[in-house]
Enzyme design. Structure first.
Site, PDB file in Angstrom:
ATOM      1  N   ASP A 209       0.832  -1.043   0.232  1.00 54.16           N
ATOM      2  CA  ASP A 209      -0.549  -0.237  -0.223  1.00 54.16           C
ATOM      3  C   ASP A 209       1.022   0.854  -0.136  1.00 54.16           C
ATOM      4  O   ASP A 209       2.200   1.222   0.546  1.00 54.16           O
ATOM      5  CB  ASP A 209      -0.769  -0.285   1.100  1.00 54.16           C
ATOM      6  CG  ASP A 209      -1.770   1.040   1.038  1.00 54.16           C
ATOM      7  OD1 ASP A 209      -3.194   1.033   0.567  1.00 54.16           O
ATOM      8  OD2 ASP A 209      -1.630   1.812   1.929  1.00 54.16           O
ATOM      9  N   GLU A 238       1.888   0.069  -5.055  1.00 55.38           N
ATOM     10  CA  GLU A 238       0.484   0.809  -5.845  1.00 55.38           C
ATOM     11  C   GLU A 238       1.147   2.390  -5.769  1.00 55.38           C
ATOM     12  O   GLU A 238       2.011   2.579  -3.970  1.00 55.38           O
ATOM     13  CB  GLU A 238      -0.587   1.093  -3.994  1.00 55.38           C
ATOM     14  CG  GLU A 238      -2.066   2.086  -5.040  1.00 55.38           C
ATOM     15  CD  GLU A 238      -2.393   2.437  -3.157  1.00 55.38           C
ATOM     16  OE1 GLU A 238      -3.422   3.060  -3.567  1.00 55.38           O
ATOM     17  OE2 GLU A 238      -2.078   2.875  -2.593  1.00 55.38           O
TER      18      GLU A 238
END
Length: 494
Positions: A209, A238
């Site tokens: 993330d 990400e």
């Protein structure tokens, strides 16, 4: 996970409630409330495990779960991104042993498990906030300071140092304190934690993330250590930005002007996701429509390894693809064909197969809606098909056929991609390897259209016929190809 896989993204709290006894756990702050779109609804690991056969039968070969580690926050904890214990599964999802049992059973069914990890921040209720192991464990400010989210700062040769510090050290949101990975003890803790979970679960991959937000030198060392320990592991980061030059910076093998070295194998292809949406919803023009997708794909020279990027039509942080496309079923089918035949590793969000939608304002609680049939008493059961509309059943059958075909489509897994400049509302590209050649035709015309084939002869070669993957039957490759209005085609050349 690799190019032969297709990832199924699940928000665990919203997929299926397999164990109602853990919906409310003594000592945990937030209680269940299905009537609250931002509350906990009771989905858990047991629910996912119960429906592994459904996932496998659809044709998926990997599952990516949004985080399931403890998030003991007073509210809005269901999403899992505010970790309060990095070594413990949230009891409302299950136990560490349940998580490992899920990984083991999934593996037996031919499904890899991808863990969603976060090293940028923790949850504001983590005990570190009351008793930090060291004074510099958390990036603190005189008053709350959020990150500026300016991803261009990472490479900007003109950036002010104060802006750079705010990007890396500012908090993502008030409930997500920013961790200081420059502290060597915290850095070691986070690396060892990632190694432990990978070994404990036998992971098929990691999704990291908020990849650009932590200290970049730490992220280089984190990926180096992970790849050194698990050389075959795939890790996708990400980096949510629509410019390929920003995303490409983080991929392993990229020669960056500033000398930054990354060991990250894969990234989420946000530039292509945005281009796909525009291509399907904008009218055809000199620089709009299919041209917008064609031009972004043409920038693959910026990446060290574009074939290892993860491609997707939507995810848990944006409106569902059927909503983005104005609930146009023909455009949805085209989006599915593109996603599953272009270069890269495809990922689809749970519910895509039954055309789940959300209100246009894009509220996350509505996007991550409960999967029908995941709770006792649901009037619609998407797992069995009971109560689905004819259109939803058609969508699921279409996607299932496409996914199962893709399993043995070696040209899509490892083959070369050659695309032709879009003309007259039609975008054509080929995927091919030594054993298979595919011609993919995406048509946005509202009327029947005859596609002249002469300009594609360099790839068609001596082939005179093809098998229609979606409709079945043989197609003659003569002077022209008849296209039905707004329908995609996949032709396997014979």
């Amino acid at each position: 996970f690799d190019n032969a896989d297709v990832l199924y993204l699940i928000t665990p709290d919203r997929f299926a409630n397999g164990d109602p006894s853990n919906d409310e756990v003594p000592g945990m702050q937030e209680k269940p409330d299905r009537n609250n779109k931002d509350g906990r609804h009771g989905g858990d690991i047991a629910g996912i495990r119960r429906h592994l056969d459904y996932i496998a039968d659809l044709g998926f070969t990997a599952v990516w779960l949004n985080p399931v580690l403890e998030n003991d926050q007073p509210r809005y904890s269901y999403h899992g991104y505010s970790t309060t214990d990095f070594y413990r599964v949230d009891p409302r999802f299950g136990t560490n042993e349940d998580y490992r049992a899920l990984a083991d059973e999934a593996r037996r069914k031919g499904i890899k498990l991808i863990m969603d990890m976060i090293v940028n921040h923790c949850g504001s209720e983590h005990w570190w906030m009351d008793d930090p192991p060291m004074p510099d464990w958390i990036n603190t400010w005189p008053r709350y300071t959020g990150t500026n989210h300016l991803k261009t700062l990472v490479q900007d040769p003109h950036a002010a140092e104060s802006d750079r510090r705010r990007f890396f050290d500012g908090w993502f949101v008030p409930t997500m304190p920013d961790l200081n990975q420059r502290n060597p003890h915290l850095a070691t803790y986070l690396i060892q934690n990632s190694i432990w979970w990978t070994e404990y679960l036998g992971l098929g991959g990691i999704r990291m993330d908020t990849y650009p937000y932590p200290d970049p030198h730490f992220m280089s060392e984190w990926t180096r250590r992970m790849m050194e320990e698990f050389p075959e592991l795939n890790i996708v980061g990400e980096e949510w930005h629509e410019w390929p030059a920003i995303v490409a910076y983080w991929q392993r093998g990229k020669q960056n002007p500033d000398g930054y070295v990354s060991y990250l194998p894969s990234l989420m292809d946000f530039p292509l996701q945005a281009a796909l949406r525009r291509a399907l919803t904008h009218p055809e023009g000199w620089s709009s429509g299919w041209r917008e997708l064609y031009d972004v794909l043409a920038l693959d020279f910026l990446y060290a390894d574009p074939d290892n990027l993860v491609v997707f039509p939507d995810n848990h942080d944006m409106s569902r693809i059927f909503t983005q496309l104005g609930e146009d079923f023909d455009l949805w089918k085209t989006a599915m064909v593109w996603t599953l035949t272009t270069r890269g590793i495809p990922q689809l969000y749970y519910g895509t197969e039954i055309l789940l939608t959300n209100p246009p304002e894009g509220d996350h609680g509505r996007i991550r809606s409960d999967y029908p049939g995941g709770w006792p008493g649901d009037t619609v059961n998407a797992f069995t098909g009971e109560g689905l509309t004819p259109r939803q059943l058609e969508a699921r059958a279409f996607l299932q056929k496409l996914l199962k075909w893709r399993r043995s489509a070696t040209a899509v897994h490892r083959g070369k991609l050659v695309h032709f400049a879009p003309e007259n509302g039609v975008y054509v590209y080929f995927r091919y390897d030594d054993s298979q050649k595919l011609m993919v035709v995406l048509n946005k015309n509202d009327q029947p259209f005859t596609l002249p084939l002469d300009r594609f002869r360099e790839l068609i070669g001596g082939h005179t016929a093809a098998r229609d993957v979606l409709q079945g039957g043989e197609v003659r490759l003569g002077a022209g190809l008849e296209l039905a209005p707004r329908q995609p085609r996949i032709l396997e050349l014979e």
